[in-house]
Design a protein around this motif. Structure first.
Motif, PDB file in Angstrom:
ATOM      1  N   MET A 273      -5.426 -47.547 -18.797  1.00  0.00           N
ATOM      2  CA  MET A 273      -4.527 -46.806 -17.906  1.00  0.00           C
ATOM      3  C   MET A 273      -3.076 -47.226 -18.005  1.00  0.00           C
ATOM      4  O   MET A 273      -2.205 -46.540 -17.474  1.00  0.00           O
ATOM      5  CB  MET A 273      -4.944 -47.004 -16.435  1.00  0.00           C
ATOM      6  N   ALA A 274      -2.779 -48.353 -18.642  1.00  0.00           N
ATOM      7  CA  ALA A 274      -1.418 -48.880 -18.574  1.00  0.00           C
ATOM      8  C   ALA A 274      -0.999 -49.589 -19.857  1.00  0.00           C
ATOM      9  O   ALA A 274      -1.822 -49.959 -20.681  1.00  0.00           O
ATOM     10  CB  ALA A 274      -1.304 -49.849 -17.402  1.00  0.00           C
ATOM     11  N   VAL A 275       0.304 -49.777 -19.962  1.00  0.00           N
ATOM     12  CA  VAL A 275       0.888 -50.551 -21.049  1.00  0.00           C
ATOM     13  C   VAL A 275       1.752 -51.633 -20.399  1.00  0.00           C
ATOM     14  O   VAL A 275       2.320 -51.426 -19.317  1.00  0.00           O
ATOM     15  CB  VAL A 275       1.705 -49.660 -22.014  1.00  0.00           C
TER      16      VAL A 275
ATOM     17  N   VAL B 263       0.068 -39.974 -19.086  1.00  0.00           N
ATOM     18  CA  VAL B 263      -1.035 -39.034 -18.863  1.00  0.00           C
ATOM     19  C   VAL B 263      -1.658 -39.205 -17.474  1.00  0.00           C
ATOM     20  O   VAL B 263      -2.222 -38.261 -16.931  1.00  0.00           O
ATOM     21  CB  VAL B 263      -2.097 -39.166 -19.981  1.00  0.00           C
ATOM     22  N   TYR B 264      -1.513 -40.377 -16.864  1.00  0.00           N
ATOM     23  CA  TYR B 264      -2.109 -40.638 -15.551  1.00  0.00           C
ATOM     24  C   TYR B 264      -1.099 -40.613 -14.401  1.00  0.00           C
ATOM     25  O   TYR B 264      -1.484 -40.707 -13.240  1.00  0.00           O
ATOM     26  CB  TYR B 264      -2.810 -41.993 -15.544  1.00  0.00           C
TER      27      TYR B 264
ATOM     28  N   ARG C  79      -3.010 -43.457  -9.815  1.00  0.00           N
ATOM     29  CA  ARG C  79      -1.863 -44.232  -9.324  1.00  0.00           C
ATOM     30  C   ARG C  79      -2.309 -45.204  -8.236  1.00  0.00           C
ATOM     31  O   ARG C  79      -1.911 -46.358  -8.219  1.00  0.00           O
ATOM     32  CB  ARG C  79      -0.772 -43.310  -8.794  1.00  0.00           C
ATOM     33  N   ALA C  80      -3.160 -44.747  -7.329  1.00  0.00           N
ATOM     34  CA  ALA C  80      -3.644 -45.606  -6.247  1.00  0.00           C
ATOM     35  C   ALA C  80      -4.453 -46.779  -6.806  1.00  0.00           C
ATOM     36  O   ALA C  80      -4.291 -47.921  -6.361  1.00  0.00           O
ATOM     37  CB  ALA C  80      -4.489 -44.795  -5.270  1.00  0.00           C
TER      38      ALA C  80
END
Length: 70
Positions: free
Chosen positions: A18-20, A41-42, A49-50
């Motif tokens: 979900m992240a970088v 994309v998210y 996000r939550a």
């Protein structure tokens, strides 16, 4: 800006589903930090996000910024 983040794709510290994570510096303390950014994309998905914020909350200095320790 207090935090300087190197968002160059070649500078990535890590990447997950979900992240970088990018390296950075706290300009007030000269300490190394990491900026964890939700993948584009998210970003429009409120549930993602939550989850991102819940998982990062214990480590946050500011929105998306983590202090690095060894």
């Amino acid at each position: 800006n207090r935090y300087q983040i190197d968002r160059d794709p070649h500078s990535e510290v890590g990447r997950g589903g979900m992240a970088v994570i990018y390296p950075g510096v706290d300009t007030e303390t000269d300490e190394s930090i990491a900026a964890k950014t939700l993948l584009p994309v998210y970003q429009a998905h409120s549930e993602r996000r939550a989850r991102f914020l819940r998982e990062a909350a214990p480590e946050l200095l500011a929105a998306g910024l983590l202090r690095l320790t060894s």
